[in-house]
Design a protein around this motif. Structure first.
Motif, short mmCIF file in Angstrom:
data_model
loop_
_atom_site.label_atom_id
_atom_site.label_comp_id
_atom_site.label_asym_id
_atom_site.label_seq_id
_atom_site.Cartn_x
_atom_site.Cartn_y
_atom_site.Cartn_z
N ILE A 103 -9.56 10.24 -3.50
CA ILE A 103 -8.61 9.62 -4.42
C ILE A 103 -7.21 9.59 -3.78
N LYS A 104 -6.86 10.68 -3.12
CA LYS A 104 -5.54 10.77 -2.48
C LYS A 104 -5.37 9.70 -1.42
N GLU A 105 -6.45 9.37 -0.71
CA GLU A 105 -6.39 8.35 0.33
C GLU A 105 -6.11 6.96 -0.24
N GLN A 106 -6.46 6.73 -1.51
CA GLN A 106 -6.30 5.43 -2.13
C GLN A 106 -4.90 5.21 -2.71
N LEU A 107 -4.12 6.27 -2.86
CA LEU A 107 -2.83 6.16 -3.52
C LEU A 107 -1.88 5.26 -2.74
N ILE A 108 -1.05 4.52 -3.48
CA ILE A 108 -0.03 3.66 -2.89
C ILE A 108 1.32 4.30 -3.15
N HIS A 109 2.07 4.54 -2.09
CA HIS A 109 3.36 5.22 -2.24
C HIS A 109 4.46 4.38 -1.61
N TYR A 110 5.54 4.19 -2.37
CA TYR A 110 6.70 3.47 -1.87
C TYR A 110 7.97 4.28 -2.13
N GLU A 111 8.91 4.17 -1.19
CA GLU A 111 10.23 4.75 -1.38
C GLU A 111 11.25 3.61 -1.46
N SER A 112 12.47 3.96 -1.84
CA SER A 112 13.48 2.94 -2.09
C SER A 112 13.83 2.09 -0.87
N ASP A 113 13.50 2.57 0.33
CA ASP A 113 13.80 1.81 1.55
C ASP A 113 12.54 1.29 2.25
N SER A 114 11.40 1.28 1.54
CA SER A 114 10.15 0.84 2.14
C SER A 114 10.10 -0.68 2.24
N THR A 115 9.23 -1.16 3.12
CA THR A 115 8.94 -2.59 3.19
C THR A 115 7.61 -2.85 2.49
N VAL A 116 7.45 -4.02 1.91
CA VAL A 116 6.26 -4.33 1.12
C VAL A 116 5.66 -5.65 1.59
N ASP A 117 4.37 -5.61 1.87
CA ASP A 117 3.59 -6.82 2.13
C ASP A 117 2.98 -7.23 0.78
N ILE A 118 3.52 -8.28 0.16
CA ILE A 118 3.10 -8.67 -1.18
C ILE A 118 1.60 -8.93 -1.27
N GLU A 119 1.06 -9.68 -0.34
CA GLU A 119 -0.37 -10.01 -0.38
C GLU A 119 -1.22 -8.76 -0.25
N GLN A 120 -0.82 -7.87 0.64
CA GLN A 120 -1.56 -6.62 0.81
C GLN A 120 -1.48 -5.78 -0.46
N LEU A 121 -0.29 -5.72 -1.08
CA LEU A 121 -0.12 -4.94 -2.29
C LEU A 121 -1.00 -5.49 -3.41
N LYS A 122 -1.04 -6.82 -3.56
CA LYS A 122 -1.87 -7.43 -4.60
C LYS A 122 -3.34 -7.07 -4.41
N ASN A 123 -3.80 -7.13 -3.17
CA ASN A 123 -5.20 -6.79 -2.88
C ASN A 123 -5.48 -5.31 -3.15
N GLN A 124 -4.52 -4.45 -2.80
CA GLN A 124 -4.69 -3.02 -3.04
C GLN A 124 -4.76 -2.71 -4.54
N LEU A 125 -3.89 -3.36 -5.31
CA LEU A 125 -3.87 -3.11 -6.75
C LEU A 125 -5.17 -3.56 -7.41
N VAL A 126 -5.67 -4.72 -6.99
CA VAL A 126 -6.94 -5.20 -7.53
C VAL A 126 -8.07 -4.23 -7.17
N ALA A 127 -8.05 -3.72 -5.93
CA ALA A 127 -9.06 -2.76 -5.49
C ALA A 127 -8.99 -1.46 -6.29
N LEU A 128 -7.79 -1.12 -6.76
CA LEU A 128 -7.62 0.09 -7.57
C LEU A 128 -7.95 -0.13 -9.04
N GLY A 129 -8.34 -1.36 -9.38
CA GLY A 129 -8.76 -1.63 -10.75
C GLY A 129 -7.69 -2.22 -11.65
N TYR A 130 -6.56 -2.63 -11.10
CA TYR A 130 -5.49 -3.20 -11.91
C TYR A 130 -5.75 -4.68 -12.19
N GLU A 131 -5.36 -5.12 -13.38
CA GLU A 131 -5.52 -6.51 -13.79
C GLU A 131 -4.22 -7.26 -13.55
N ARG A 132 -4.31 -8.38 -12.88
CA ARG A 132 -3.10 -9.16 -12.61
C ARG A 132 -2.80 -10.09 -13.78
#
Length: 304
Positions: free
Chosen positions: A132-161
């Motif tokens: 479960i810990k390996e699946q967690l998504i962590h961001y800090e205030s100065d992180s960079t974000v790949d939007i497409e990757q984030l969307k795919n990760q959230l869907v994989a974690l069971g989130y509904e868009r």
């Protein structure tokens, strides 16, 4: 709440139980407690180990113990059991996962906690805390974000868009033409949802009271804030966030039980009425075995 320990500390029997529990690494049986005294005694013994697990015979009794124990310790957690046979059809499934995921978050982030559950809660297969810990998504205030990757990760974690379907620059026009209620239909309003609108990502994590809003400048995070899902007003600026799964993944390999989530040498387990726990556990196991056998005969249950 330490004041509630004073009456116990004056009892010779309590001190004897406390001393024996430090040296006896097996089972220590305590009898003679009335129902209202059990939570008090368990709280008095909570200092023996940083992790405390209280097992009850069923959900009703687990809830009673949870409410009693909260009088002494407001940070106690309740871990509800899933219906082993009909969980997927349970209308309360999302609520149960939310409560269970809050406990998992506490186990991964807190150094000391008390959890109350029923014997049923220990009888289903779970992913290990490490997975479960390996699946967690962590961001800090100065992180960079790949939007497409984030969307795919959230869907994989069971989130509904929740899809908007229009550019963010049209928000004002939409609100003026159709009212704020129309736009709200495309915003997250419940745990387990996320939306992407231009450089704004809203995520309603299952473990949080309020959703988060990540605002991007290019691919870099400009701000992270929690907000009220009804008014859309910002509540708090955040320096970091961690996104937990919105579903419990069940696989065929390396599955564990809820008991495996607790480190053996740093955990004390309280068994409320051990004989009843044994009887209930046996009944649940037999019910599941019979149901699985009937479903296999009808060809509706896949064998592992």
């Amino acid at each position: 709440m330490k004041a509630f320990l004073t009456p116990l500390q004056g009892l010779a029997e309590f001190e004897q139980i406390k001393e024996k529990s430090k040296t006896n690494k097996g089972i220590l049986q305590v009898s003679g407690c009335m129902e209202s005294q059990k939570s008090h005694l368990m709280y008095g013994l909570s200092g023996i180990a940083p992790y405390r697990l209280i097992l009850a015979e069923d959900e009703r009794r687990a809830r009673e113990i949870y409410e009693d124990y909260r009088f002494y310790d407001r940070k106690v957690y309740s871990y509800p059991a899933k219906d082993l046979l009909f969980f997927q059809a349970d209308i309360h499934g999302n609520l149960l996962i939310r409560q269970r995921m809050k406990v998992i978050k506490a186990l991964l982030e807190e150094k000391e906690l008390t959890v109350v559950t029923s014997i049923d809660g220990c009888m289903d297969f779970l992913e290990s805390l490490e997975k479960i810990k390996e699946q967690l998504i962590h961001y800090e205030s100065d992180s960079t974000v790949d939007i497409e990757q984030l969307k795919n990760q959230l869907v994989a974690l069971g989130y509904e868009r929740v899809k908007l379907g229009m550019a963010i620059s049209m928000d004002v026009l939409i609100e003026r033409l159709f009212g704020a209620g129309y736009l709200r239909r495309f915003q997250v309003d419940g745990p387990g949802q996320f939306s992407v609108r231009g450089g704004i990502v809203d995520i309603y994590c299952l473990t949080e009271k309020n959703p988060w809003r990540i605002e991007l400048w290019g691919d870099e995070i400009d701000s992270i804030r929690s907000f009220d899902p009804e008014s859309q007003r910002s509540l708090e600026n955040l320096e970091e966030l961690t996104i937990y799964p919105a579903v419990e993944h069940i696989g065929d390999k390396d599955m564990v039980s809820f008991l495996d989530y607790f480190p053996e040498k740093r955990t004390i387990i309280f068994l409320d009425e051990p004989n009843r726990l044994t009887e209930k556990g046996g009944a649940v196991e037999e019910e599941y075995r019979q149901s699985r056998m009937h479903r296999e005969e009808k060809g509706s249950f896949k064998k592992n």
